[in-house]
Design a protein around this motif. Structure first.
Motif, PDB file in Angstrom:
ATOM      1  N   LYS A  24       0.812  -1.244   0.300  1.00  0.00           N
ATOM      2  CA  LYS A  24      -0.181  -0.265  -0.139  1.00  0.00           C
ATOM      3  C   LYS A  24       1.172   0.696  -0.346  1.00  0.00           C
ATOM      4  CE  LYS A  24      -3.227   2.506   2.415  1.00  0.00           C
ATOM      5  NZ  LYS A  24      -4.213   2.776   3.710  1.00  0.00           N
ATOM      6  N   LEU A  25       0.635   2.148  -1.203  1.00  0.00           N
ATOM      7  CA  LEU A  25       1.259   3.167  -0.308  1.00  0.00           C
ATOM      8  C   LEU A  25       0.492   4.579  -0.030  1.00  0.00           C
ATOM      9  CD1 LEU A  25       1.726   3.844  -4.875  1.00  0.00           C
ATOM     10  CD2 LEU A  25       3.275   2.790  -2.971  1.00  0.00           C
ATOM     11  N   PRO A  26       1.535   5.679   0.575  1.00  0.00           N
ATOM     12  CA  PRO A  26       0.812   5.777   1.789  1.00  0.00           C
ATOM     13  C   PRO A  26       0.236   7.676   1.104  1.00  0.00           C
ATOM     14  CG  PRO A  26       2.939   6.810   1.366  1.00  0.00           C
ATOM     15  CD  PRO A  26       2.817   5.577   0.580  1.00  0.00           C
ATOM     16  N   LEU A  27      -0.838   7.057   0.561  1.00  0.00           N
ATOM     17  CA  LEU A  27      -1.712   7.915   0.405  1.00  0.00           C
ATOM     18  C   LEU A  27      -3.142   8.205   1.333  1.00  0.00           C
ATOM     19  CD1 LEU A  27      -2.486   7.541  -3.577  1.00  0.00           C
ATOM     20  CD2 LEU A  27      -0.824   8.911  -2.216  1.00  0.00           C
ATOM     21  N   TYR A  28      -3.073   9.670   1.980  1.00  0.00           N
ATOM     22  CA  TYR A  28      -3.449  10.032   3.238  1.00  0.00           C
ATOM     23  C   TYR A  28      -5.742   9.705   2.810  1.00  0.00           C
ATOM     24  CZ  TYR A  28       0.860  11.130   3.925  1.00  0.00           C
ATOM     25  OH  TYR A  28       2.046  11.087   4.088  1.00  0.00           O
ATOM     26  N   SER A  29      -6.105   9.635   2.016  1.00  0.00           N
ATOM     27  CA  SER A  29      -7.746   9.355   1.669  1.00  0.00           C
ATOM     28  C   SER A  29      -7.834   9.203   0.687  1.00  0.00           C
ATOM     29  CB  SER A  29      -8.116  10.962   2.266  1.00  0.00           C
ATOM     30  OG  SER A  29      -7.381  12.039   0.948  1.00  0.00           O
ATOM     31  N   GLY A  30      -8.997   8.815   1.041  1.00  0.00           N
ATOM     32  CA  GLY A  30     -10.068   7.527  -0.967  1.00  0.00           C
ATOM     33  C   GLY A  30      -9.070   7.212  -1.132  1.00  0.00           C
ATOM     34  N   HIS A  31      -8.999   6.939  -2.293  1.00  0.00           N
ATOM     35  CA  HIS A  31      -8.560   6.255  -3.427  1.00  0.00           C
ATOM     36  C   HIS A  31      -8.276   6.878  -4.818  1.00  0.00           C
ATOM     37  CE1 HIS A  31     -12.974   5.757  -4.989  1.00  0.00           C
ATOM     38  NE2 HIS A  31     -12.240   5.996  -6.302  1.00  0.00           N
ATOM     39  N   ALA A  32      -7.264   6.250  -5.449  1.00  0.00           N
ATOM     40  CA  ALA A  32      -6.507   7.064  -6.787  1.00  0.00           C
ATOM     41  C   ALA A  32      -7.769   6.926  -7.665  1.00  0.00           C
ATOM     42  CB  ALA A  32      -5.736   7.000  -6.914  1.00  0.00           C
ATOM     43  N   ASP A  33      -8.490   7.872  -7.999  1.00  0.00           N
ATOM     44  CA  ASP A  33      -9.178   7.912  -9.524  1.00  0.00           C
ATOM     45  C   ASP A  33      -8.427   8.285 -10.842  1.00  0.00           C
ATOM     46  OD1 ASP A  33     -12.208   8.382  -7.340  1.00  0.00           O
ATOM     47  OD2 ASP A  33     -10.891  10.056  -6.869  1.00  0.00           O
ATOM     48  N   PHE A  34      -7.644   8.417 -10.300  1.00  0.00           N
ATOM     49  CA  PHE A  34      -6.493   8.444 -11.994  1.00  0.00           C
ATOM     50  C   PHE A  34      -5.264   8.729 -11.732  1.00  0.00           C
ATOM     51  CE2 PHE A  34      -8.885  12.327 -12.169  1.00  0.00           C
ATOM     52  CZ  PHE A  34      -7.727  13.912 -12.568  1.00  0.00           C
ATOM     53  N   LEU A  35      -4.624   8.813 -12.484  1.00  0.00           N
ATOM     54  CA  LEU A  35      -2.950   8.781 -12.628  1.00  0.00           C
ATOM     55  C   LEU A  35      -2.502   9.220 -13.629  1.00  0.00           C
ATOM     56  CD1 LEU A  35      -1.727   4.868 -11.700  1.00  0.00           C
ATOM     57  CD2 LEU A  35      -1.742   7.063 -10.229  1.00  0.00           C
ATOM     58  N   VAL A  36      -1.903   9.778 -13.914  1.00  0.00           N
ATOM     59  CA  VAL A  36      -1.049  10.800 -14.502  1.00  0.00           C
ATOM     60  C   VAL A  36       0.608  10.966 -14.556  1.00  0.00           C
ATOM     61  CG1 VAL A  36      -1.073  13.338 -15.313  1.00  0.00           C
ATOM     62  CG2 VAL A  36      -3.074  12.555 -13.935  1.00  0.00           C
ATOM     63  N   GLN A  37       0.761  10.848 -15.239  1.00  0.00           N
ATOM     64  CA  GLN A  37       2.813  10.318 -16.054  1.00  0.00           C
ATOM     65  C   GLN A  37       2.656  11.607 -16.457  1.00  0.00           C
ATOM     66  OE1 GLN A  37       4.607   6.990 -17.894  1.00  0.00           O
ATOM     67  NE2 GLN A  37       6.171   7.358 -16.548  1.00  0.00           N
ATOM     68  N   GLY A  56       1.943  13.135  -5.357  1.00  0.00           N
ATOM     69  CA  GLY A  56       2.974  12.692  -6.708  1.00  0.00           C
ATOM     70  C   GLY A  56       4.470  12.471  -6.504  1.00  0.00           C
ATOM     71  N   SER A  57       4.562  11.620  -7.187  1.00  0.00           N
ATOM     72  CA  SER A  57       6.054  11.167  -6.962  1.00  0.00           C
ATOM     73  C   SER A  57       7.311  11.336  -8.093  1.00  0.00           C
ATOM     74  CB  SER A  57       5.868   9.707  -6.912  1.00  0.00           C
ATOM     75  OG  SER A  57       6.998   8.689  -6.758  1.00  0.00           O
ATOM     76  N   THR A  63       8.610   6.654  -3.333  1.00  0.00           N
ATOM     77  CA  THR A  63       8.175   8.046  -2.489  1.00  0.00           C
ATOM     78  C   THR A  63       7.264   8.667  -3.357  1.00  0.00           C
ATOM     79  OG1 THR A  63       9.837   9.108  -2.926  1.00  0.00           O
ATOM     80  CG2 THR A  63      10.101   7.574  -1.131  1.00  0.00           C
ATOM     81  N   TRP A  64       6.243   9.735  -1.815  1.00  0.00           N
ATOM     82  CA  TRP A  64       4.826   9.922  -2.420  1.00  0.00           C
ATOM     83  C   TRP A  64       5.402  11.483  -1.214  1.00  0.00           C
ATOM     84  CZ3 TRP A  64       1.616   9.291  -6.730  1.00  0.00           C
ATOM     85  CH2 TRP A  64       1.715   8.100  -7.553  1.00  0.00           C
ATOM     86  N   ARG A  65       4.299  12.521  -2.350  1.00  0.00           N
ATOM     87  CA  ARG A  65       4.189  13.832  -1.388  1.00  0.00           C
ATOM     88  C   ARG A  65       2.780  14.432  -1.784  1.00  0.00           C
ATOM     89  NH1 ARG A  65       5.135  18.741  -3.225  1.00  0.00           N
ATOM     90  NH2 ARG A  65       5.690  18.653  -5.437  1.00  0.00           N
ATOM     91  N   ALA A  66       2.177  14.980  -0.622  1.00  0.00           N
ATOM     92  CA  ALA A  66       0.992  15.694  -1.331  1.00  0.00           C
ATOM     93  C   ALA A  66       1.667  17.008  -1.926  1.00  0.00           C
ATOM     94  CB  ALA A  66       0.512  16.357  -0.247  1.00  0.00           C
ATOM     95  N   ILE A  67       0.789  17.319  -2.719  1.00  0.00           N
ATOM     96  CA  ILE A  67       0.690  18.352  -3.929  1.00  0.00           C
ATOM     97  C   ILE A  67      -0.477  19.204  -3.238  1.00  0.00           C
ATOM     98  CG2 ILE A  67       0.366  19.201  -6.344  1.00  0.00           C
ATOM     99  CD1 ILE A  67       2.030  16.511  -7.126  1.00  0.00           C
ATOM    100  N   VAL A  68      -1.463  18.344  -3.002  1.00  0.00           N
ATOM    101  CA  VAL A  68      -2.848  18.998  -2.525  1.00  0.00           C
ATOM    102  C   VAL A  68      -3.359  18.107  -1.460  1.00  0.00           C
ATOM    103  CG1 VAL A  68      -5.063  20.421  -3.500  1.00  0.00           C
ATOM    104  CG2 VAL A  68      -2.751  20.835  -4.598  1.00  0.00           C
TER     105      VAL A  68
END
Length: 119
Positions: A24-37, A56-57, A63-68
Motif C-alpha cells: 500500500k502506498l502512503p496516500l492519506y484519503s480515499g482511493h486514486a481516481d486516476f493517475l497522470v504520468q 506526486g512521486s 515515495t510520495w508527497r502531497a501536492i494538494v
C-alpha cells in the motif's frame, strides 16, 4: 527500475516486479481516481483523488508527497476533474468549472480562467 501501478477501489498499490508482493502506498484519503504520468519526465507520477487531493512521486512511485491535500483550503469545493503537467513543469488543475495553474510544483495556485461552459 520501473514499477507496475494498480488502481484499486480503496488503495493505490505498487509492485517493483511483476511477481513481487504488492504494498500500500502512503496516500492519506480515499482511493486514486486516476493517475497522470509526466510525459516530459517519465519518473514523475501523480495520483489524483477527486475528493481528497493530488499526490506526486518523482521516483516511479517509491515515495510520495502531497501536492494538494486540502482542496477546500484552496476554494476547490468540488471534485478534481483533471490534472496535467506542462512541458515547463507547471501543473494545471480543472476543478469547479475553472482552470488553476501552479508554477512551483503545487506550492501556490492561481485561477487562470473560469470561462468554461458547464457540463
Amino acid at each position: 527500475m520501473k514499477k507496475t501501478i494498480l488502481i484499486s477501489t480503496f488503495l493505490l498499490l505498487c509492485s517493483p516486479l511483476a511477481h513481487a508482493q504488492w504494498e500500500k502506498l502512503p496516500l492519506y484519503s480515499g482511493h486514486a481516481d486516476f493517475l497522470v504520468q509526466n510525459k516530459y519526465k517519465p519518473n514523475e507520477v501523480f495520483a489524483v483523488i477527486k475528493r481528497g487531493g493530488i499526490y506526486g512521486s518523482t521516483d516511479y512511485g517509491d515515495t510520495w508527497r502531497a501536492i494538494v491535500d486540502d482542496k477546500e483550503q484552496l476554494g476547490w469545493g468540488t471534485d478534481i476533474a483533471d490534472f496535467e503537467v506542462a512541458a515547463d513543469g507547471s501543473y494545471f488543475v480543472y476543478v469547479n468549472n475553472a482552470l488553476w495553474k501552479s508554477k512551483d510544483t503545487g506550492q501556490n495556485w492561481i485561477k487562470i480562467s473560469n470561462k468554461f461552459p458547464s457540463g
